[in-house]
Scaffold this motif. Sequence first.
Motif, mmCIF file in Angstrom:
data_model
loop_
_atom_site.group_PDB
_atom_site.id
_atom_site.type_symbol
_atom_site.label_atom_id
_atom_site.label_comp_id
_atom_site.label_asym_id
_atom_site.label_seq_id
_atom_site.Cartn_x
_atom_site.Cartn_y
_atom_site.Cartn_z
ATOM 1 N N LEU A 93 0.819 4.042 -2.954
ATOM 2 C CA LEU A 93 0.305 5.383 -2.646
ATOM 3 C C LEU A 93 1.360 6.467 -2.869
ATOM 4 O O LEU A 93 1.027 7.579 -3.294
ATOM 5 N N ARG A 94 2.605 6.150 -2.625
ATOM 6 C CA ARG A 94 3.686 7.114 -2.887
ATOM 7 C C ARG A 94 3.747 7.449 -4.377
ATOM 8 O O ARG A 94 3.846 8.613 -4.762
ATOM 9 N N ARG A 110 0.805 -1.231 0.000
ATOM 10 C CA ARG A 110 0.000 0.000 0.000
ATOM 11 C C ARG A 110 0.837 1.279 0.000
ATOM 12 O O ARG A 110 0.623 2.172 -0.812
ATOM 13 N N TRP A 151 -5.194 -2.916 -6.092
ATOM 14 C CA TRP A 151 -4.270 -1.916 -6.640
ATOM 15 C C TRP A 151 -4.111 -2.063 -8.146
ATOM 16 O O TRP A 151 -3.964 -1.064 -8.861
ATOM 17 N N ALA A 168 0.729 9.556 -5.319
ATOM 18 C CA ALA A 168 0.906 10.945 -4.862
ATOM 19 C C ALA A 168 1.832 11.702 -5.814
ATOM 20 O O ALA A 168 1.585 12.867 -6.147
#
Length: 123
Positions: A12-13, A8, A47, A16
């Motif tokens: 998510l990095r 995760r 994902w 972003a």
Amino acid sequence: MNFTQAIRFSVLRELAQARRARRLAFSAQEFTHLENAHVLGQESTYWHTYTHWRMLVWGWQHKVYPEVAGQVLRIVGALSKTAIGLLPTGNTGGANVSPFKPMPLSSECAQAIAQAKSRCAKG
């Protein structure tokens, strides 16, 4: 802990960074981060499907309709094939590459995936 949870943070990095590139109008850089997120999250149905959805949105926003069409097919594939392991490792997920073509992993992605799998093994 399962792979979806373990990977995760890495996914998510990248997402972003894709948003940051979008705000700066760096569309090619945005798509590169979406590709990285795809590679990282490919073994998670959640994902995997989500990154294809973000690629579809990118294609729509930039009027790249072959990308939109390709992502519709890839979303169906991600939803139906991820859980049974029909994944070409390292594939970047864009409509510009065959959805069946394995590709080399970057060292950063390989390390993040290995760390996530190690966390899964530890429970």
